[in-house]
Design a protein around this motif. Structure first.
Motif, mmCIF file in Angstrom:
data_model
loop_
_atom_site.group_PDB
_atom_site.id
_atom_site.type_symbol
_atom_site.label_atom_id
_atom_site.label_comp_id
_atom_site.label_asym_id
_atom_site.label_seq_id
_atom_site.Cartn_x
_atom_site.Cartn_y
_atom_site.Cartn_z
ATOM 1 N N ALA A 2 0.829 -1.203 0.000
ATOM 2 C CA ALA A 2 0.000 0.000 0.000
ATOM 3 C C ALA A 2 0.865 1.255 0.000
ATOM 4 C CB ALA A 2 -0.924 -0.003 1.219
ATOM 5 N N SER A 3 1.935 1.248 0.783
ATOM 6 C CA SER A 3 2.817 2.418 0.863
ATOM 7 C C SER A 3 3.528 2.672 -0.452
ATOM 8 C CB SER A 3 3.844 2.223 1.988
ATOM 9 O OG SER A 3 3.198 2.107 3.234
ATOM 10 N N GLU A 4 4.014 1.613 -1.079
ATOM 11 C CA GLU A 4 4.720 1.769 -2.351
ATOM 12 C C GLU A 4 3.775 2.199 -3.465
ATOM 13 O OE1 GLU A 4 8.017 1.623 -3.020
ATOM 14 O OE2 GLU A 4 8.177 1.557 -0.828
ATOM 15 N N LEU A 5 2.577 1.611 -3.496
ATOM 16 C CA LEU A 5 1.608 1.961 -4.528
ATOM 17 C C LEU A 5 1.120 3.397 -4.352
ATOM 18 C CD1 LEU A 5 0.151 0.833 -6.976
ATOM 19 C CD2 LEU A 5 -1.628 -0.054 -5.480
ATOM 20 N N SER A 6 1.136 3.887 -3.117
ATOM 21 C CA SER A 6 0.726 5.266 -2.854
ATOM 22 C C SER A 6 1.652 6.271 -3.533
ATOM 23 C CB SER A 6 0.707 5.538 -1.343
ATOM 24 O OG SER A 6 -0.220 4.703 -0.692
ATOM 25 N N SER A 270 -4.692 -3.741 0.238
ATOM 26 C CA SER A 270 -3.496 -2.937 -0.020
ATOM 27 C C SER A 270 -3.604 -2.195 -1.343
ATOM 28 C CB SER A 270 -2.249 -3.837 -0.026
ATOM 29 O OG SER A 270 -2.070 -4.461 1.219
ATOM 30 N N GLY A 274 -3.575 1.839 -1.702
ATOM 31 C CA GLY A 274 -2.560 2.468 -2.545
ATOM 32 C C GLY A 274 -3.155 3.315 -3.653
ATOM 33 N N CYS A 278 -2.547 7.333 -4.378
ATOM 34 C CA CYS A 278 -1.511 7.631 -5.370
ATOM 35 C C CYS A 278 -1.873 8.869 -6.187
ATOM 36 C CB CYS A 278 -1.288 6.427 -6.289
ATOM 37 S SG CYS A 278 -2.635 6.147 -7.451
#
Length: 291
Positions: A2-6, A270, A274, A278
């Motif tokens: 989720a953090s990376e996709l954000s 997730s 994200g 994003c």
């Protein structure tokens, strides 16, 4: 995840087309399966592609031959999972200002039609909650009151017509009320029995044989597996989500079947988190680039 996709930067028109085509394909598949079910046949993907529900799907034609109630499942192994996926996508759409109100109403209609034809009571409830949340807190507040009123009336009439003409839906509601619906039993009745046993045996931190229990409700599963720790887990998740739409989505997810932190569920959650956070950008047209 989720953090990376954000942190992603995605082109809005591509995302819009993807969502639109996904809803169209799922709705088309649901309608085709419904027609086959009316003829006493089940049309679906090869059984070997399913990780679970293989036994149910393998006996679908036999069940229909004997007049057993069977519902369309689209790509998935059961109707409620179809509802879970389309509801998850709807959360992304309603939570983003990049989607116009016209697109949002269109996809709400698609989603509501899908969950109604699938006879997913959880799906219908989830779509209604999300739509009401969007109208009262999101860009839906800018809609004309008359338009909102007519849309809500149209939704109520549409659901009522399906309920009225669908004998299967009426039979299922009757089965749920009489505690003879298998799906309702594993989602609500069984977990309540396990929960009472957990309390009687002072298992404050959950049961050790959770994997052996017949539970098909994410909220009950969380409580029975982790006991009082489930409260801390829920608080931490809510604090991480922050956004009102995502918090409501979290509670909606707990109402569906399966385990909340199962591999498939946590991937979908997730993805929703994200894509709700994003950056979307509008691609310039060739004419704009030349100018």
């Amino acid at each position: 995840m989720a953090s990376e996709l954000s942190k992603a930067n995605l082109e809005i028109n591509t995302i819009r087309r993807y969502f639109l085509w996904f809803f169209i394909v799922v709705l088309t598949l649901i309608l085709i399966q419904s027609l086959f079910i009316l003829q006493g046949q089940y049309l679906g993907f090869p059984i070997q592609y399913f990780a679970i529900n293989q036994g149910t799907l393998a006996n679908a034609d036999k069940a229909l031959m004997y007049g057993t109630r069977f519902r369309p499942t689209s790509f998935y192994g059961e109707p409620s999972y179809t509802a879970w996926i389309v509801v998850s996508f709807l959360v992304i759409i309603l939570s983003r200002i990049e989607f116009t109100n016209k697109v949002k109403w269109l996809l709400i209609s698609f989603c509501l039609t899908i969950v109604t034809i699938s006879q997913s009571l959880s799906g219908i409830l989830a779509v209604c909650i999300l739509t009401a949340t969007w109208i009262t807190t999101g860009t839906g507040k800018k809609l004309n009151i008359k338009f909102i009123f007519l849309s809500v009336i149209g939704i109520i009439i549409g659901i009522s017509l399906v309920l009225y003409f669908s004998e299967d839906f009426a039979n299922r509601l009757s089965a749920i009320l009489s505690n003879s619906d298998e799906s309702s039993t594993v989602r609500f009745n069984n977990p309540l029995v396990y929960f009472n046993g957990m309390i009687e045996n002072n298992l404050l931190f959950g049961v050790s044989n959770f994997g052996d229990l017949d539970i098909d409700n994410a909220a009950w599963g969380l409580v029975i597996q982790y006991g009082i720790l489930s409260v801390a887990i829920a608080i931490l998740v809510i604090k991480f989500l922050g956004n009102k739409f995502l918090i409501i989505y979290f509670f909606i997810a707990m109402n569906f079947n399966g385990s909340l932190f199962g591999f498939d569920k946590i991937l979908v959650i997730s993805m929703v988190v994200g894509l709700s956070r994003c950056t979307f950008y509008q691609a310039k047209s060739l004419r704009q680039m030349i100018d």
